[in-house]
Write a protein that holds these residues in place. Structure first.
Motif, short mmCIF file in Angstrom:
data_model
loop_
_atom_site.label_atom_id
_atom_site.label_comp_id
_atom_site.label_asym_id
_atom_site.label_seq_id
_atom_site.Cartn_x
_atom_site.Cartn_y
_atom_site.Cartn_z
N LEU A 19 41.94 30.75 35.25
CA LEU A 19 40.70 31.50 35.44
C LEU A 19 41.00 32.89 35.99
O LEU A 19 41.78 33.03 36.94
N GLN A 20 40.42 33.90 35.40
CA GLN A 20 40.54 35.27 35.86
C GLN A 20 39.14 35.79 36.17
O GLN A 20 38.23 35.68 35.36
N THR A 21 38.97 36.35 37.37
CA THR A 21 37.68 36.89 37.80
C THR A 21 37.87 38.34 38.19
O THR A 21 38.82 38.67 38.89
N TRP A 22 36.98 39.20 37.72
CA TRP A 22 37.12 40.63 38.03
C TRP A 22 35.75 41.31 38.08
O TRP A 22 34.78 40.83 37.50
N ARG A 23 35.73 42.41 38.82
CA ARG A 23 34.53 43.22 38.89
C ARG A 23 34.59 44.29 37.82
O ARG A 23 35.62 44.97 37.67
N CYS A 24 33.54 44.41 37.05
CA CYS A 24 33.53 45.31 35.90
C CYS A 24 33.27 46.75 36.35
O CYS A 24 32.15 47.24 36.34
N PRO A 28 35.31 50.91 36.50
CA PRO A 28 36.28 51.71 35.74
C PRO A 28 37.73 51.42 36.07
O PRO A 28 38.61 51.56 35.22
N SER A 29 38.02 51.00 37.30
CA SER A 29 39.41 50.74 37.67
C SER A 29 39.93 49.40 37.17
O SER A 29 41.12 49.11 37.28
N SER A 30 39.06 48.55 36.60
CA SER A 30 39.47 47.24 36.14
C SER A 30 40.27 47.35 34.85
O SER A 30 39.96 48.16 33.97
N VAL A 31 41.30 46.50 34.72
CA VAL A 31 42.10 46.50 33.49
C VAL A 31 41.44 45.66 32.41
O VAL A 31 41.88 45.69 31.25
N ARG A 32 40.42 44.93 32.76
CA ARG A 32 39.72 44.09 31.80
C ARG A 32 38.51 44.82 31.24
O ARG A 32 37.91 45.67 31.90
N HIS A 33 38.13 44.43 30.03
CA HIS A 33 36.96 45.04 29.41
C HIS A 33 35.69 44.30 29.83
O HIS A 33 35.74 43.23 30.43
N CYS A 34 34.56 44.87 29.50
CA CYS A 34 33.26 44.27 29.85
C CYS A 34 32.95 43.14 28.89
O CYS A 34 32.99 43.32 27.67
N LEU A 35 32.63 41.97 29.41
CA LEU A 35 32.31 40.82 28.56
C LEU A 35 30.99 40.98 27.83
O LEU A 35 30.74 40.29 26.84
N GLU A 36 30.15 41.89 28.30
CA GLU A 36 28.84 42.07 27.68
C GLU A 36 28.89 43.03 26.51
O GLU A 36 27.86 43.31 25.89
N GLY A 37 30.07 43.58 26.22
CA GLY A 37 30.20 44.48 25.08
C GLY A 37 29.46 45.78 25.25
O GLY A 37 28.99 46.38 24.26
N ILE A 91 30.17 40.89 37.93
CA ILE A 91 31.36 40.07 38.10
C ILE A 91 31.54 39.24 36.84
O ILE A 91 30.62 38.54 36.41
N HIS A 92 32.72 39.33 36.24
CA HIS A 92 33.03 38.54 35.05
C HIS A 92 34.08 37.49 35.40
O HIS A 92 34.94 37.72 36.26
N ALA A 93 34.03 36.37 34.72
CA ALA A 93 35.05 35.33 34.85
C ALA A 93 35.33 34.76 33.47
O ALA A 93 34.41 34.52 32.68
N ASP A 94 36.60 34.58 33.17
CA ASP A 94 36.98 34.04 31.86
C ASP A 94 38.33 33.35 31.98
O ASP A 94 39.05 33.52 32.96
N TRP A 95 38.65 32.56 30.94
CA TRP A 95 39.87 31.76 30.93
C TRP A 95 40.91 32.40 30.01
O TRP A 95 40.60 32.73 28.87
N ALA A 127 34.46 36.54 45.80
CA ALA A 127 35.66 36.13 46.53
C ALA A 127 36.84 35.97 45.58
O ALA A 127 37.97 36.37 45.88
N ALA A 128 36.58 35.40 44.40
CA ALA A 128 37.65 35.24 43.42
C ALA A 128 38.12 36.59 42.91
O ALA A 128 39.32 36.82 42.71
N ALA A 129 37.19 37.50 42.68
CA ALA A 129 37.55 38.83 42.18
C ALA A 129 38.35 39.62 43.20
O ALA A 129 39.25 40.40 42.84
N LEU A 130 38.06 39.43 44.48
CA LEU A 130 38.76 40.17 45.55
C LEU A 130 39.94 39.38 46.12
O LEU A 130 40.60 39.86 47.03
N ASP A 131 40.16 38.17 45.58
CA ASP A 131 41.26 37.32 46.03
C ASP A 131 41.19 37.08 47.54
O ASP A 131 42.16 37.29 48.29
#
Length: 426
Positions: A215-220, A222-231, A239-243, A382-386
């Protein structure tokens, strides 16, 4: 190709190209002729040419005139195809050796780690009698039934055998070497490399290529390396979470070996979960995940339930062409009608579609009343901020949630600290 068989029990000819098989008065005939040969008289269905007294190419070649029926795959169609016994896909010697070596490796690994394990173990329960290729039992009695499936199996068979295993108190774990196997995402599964049986037996590194995720959790932002799940094409602030597969995590996670899964699935350190599709909760993905990730996901998404066994699988569709019966023997040509089209890719290795929680509210600086945050939102942040959920708190500057409490926790976010430092430098 029109084809048919002679039903020796009813003394009737069966036209496999007709929706009613030529016998509208026998509505259960389709299920009967498609029953596994192991569960019926193997001489029930006969080659029409042999019945008519003509040459049966199979018998002339020293084989059997008896037949079975399966779904074919030709040009996007799924016709019924009659084939002479033995079955259309008989495991080759290499596949049989792979199966045996993998089964023995599962049992040996479990025993080496102090777990109970046995091969071809009969399992009885409310689901009736079943047999697992390898049965591994954990310290708390958790039973994992390893099903080594290196050759094709229909979706309905995967569903049926998985349900029986669960009814008998066994968690099924299907192993495949193909990214096109029908069992993928129809039950808990794992994909390994296609290896020589000698390498499997000798303990060569055997990685889990699919079926295990983190599981990866991140805050959407500009500094995030992940893209927005909402397109959105930007950053929504949620906050996004995905596997993700281990190699696609940020930072990458260590690869999972088959030995890891053998042990952790039995001890409860890895759990089987079903993640419903965002657009259709009746579909989704089965995967093995770390118990900690499973707990975090349940805190955010709530408990997950297995979908009901589907009453209809697209891969089990049948195409009827309503042609005249061809009474000639087609031995030697049956494989062309049975499965000439490649099976569709099922293990894409892509994220699941994940989960998005609302943008967390921000408390204005010096505001007295606390901001109401739901338990799923707190777990996601909490998951996004570890950090731990109780370590969350508002930045004293902008009010956004940060890791505010605990050892070496700052009172303000980095942006506010940098802004204050810049103003003092001036």
């Amino acid at each position: 190709m029109a084809n048919g068989v002679w039903h020796r029990g009813y003394n009737i000819e069966v036209n496999l190209s007709l929706p009613d098989l030529g016998h509208p008065d026998r509505p259960g005939l389709l299920d009967e002729i498609m029953t596994s040969v192991a569960e019926r008289d193997p001489e029930l269905l006969e080659c029409l040419a042999h019945h008519d007294g003509n040459t049966c190419e199979s018998e002339a070649g020293g084989k059997s005139p008896w037949m079975f029926v399966r779904r074919g795959r030709v040009g996007g169609r799924r016709p019924l195809v009659a084939a002479h016994l033995p079955v259309t896909h008989k495991p080759s010697a290499a596949e049989t050796d792979q199966h045996k070596a993998t089964k023995e490796r599962v049992v040996a690994t479990a025993l080496r780690h102090g777990l109970e394990a046995s091969a071809e173990q009969p399992v009885r329960g409310t689901g009736g009698r079943g047999v697992a290729d390898a049965l591994v039992t954990g310290p708390d009695g958790t039973r994992i039934g390893w099903e080594i499936q290196y050759y094709p199996l229909s979706p309905s068979a995967v569903h049926r055998r998985s349900v029986k295993a669960r009814d008998n108190g066994v968690m099924p774990l299907w192993v495949t070497k193909s990214d096109r196997a029908a069992l993928i995402d129809r039950a808990p599964w794992a994909r390994v490399d296609d290896m020589d049986w000698q390498d499997i037996a000798d303990g060569r590194e055997m990685l889990i290529r699919g079926g295990f995720r983190h599981l990866q959790t991140w805050r959407c932002v500009p500094s995030s390396v992940r893209h927005c799940l909402e397109g959105s094409g930007g950053h929504c602030g949620s906050i996004h979470a995905d596997w993700f597969l281990p190699a696609l995590c940020e930072p990458p996670k260590p690869p999972i070996h088959i030995e890891d899964l053998i042990v952790t699935s039995a001890t409860g350190e890895s759990l089987a979960v079903f993640v419903p599709s965002r657009h259709n909760p009746r579909t989704g993905r089965h995967m093995w995940v770390p118990v900690k990730d499973c707990s975090t996901w349940k805190d955010m998404a709530g408990p997950t339930r297995l979908p009901k066994e589907p009453s209809h699988e697209p891969d089990d569709d049948i195409t009827f062409s309503s042609e005249e019966l061809d009474r000639s023997c087609r031995a030697g040509e049956e494989h062309l009608a049975y499965r000439s089209d490649p099976r569709p890719l099922r293990d894409f290795g892509q994220p699941t579609g994940g989960l998005t929680l609302p943008v967390l509210p921000m408390r204005p600086a010096n505001a007295g009343a606390p901001v109401a945050v739901t338990d799923p939102e707190r777990a996601a942040m909490a998951a996004a901020l570890d950090c731990k959920p109780w370590e969350l708190g508002p930045c004293i500057g902008c009010g956004q949630f940060i890791r505010r409490f605990g050892r070496n926790a700052p009172m303000a976010c980095r942006a506010c600290r940098e802004a204050w430092a810049g103003s003092q430098a001036r």
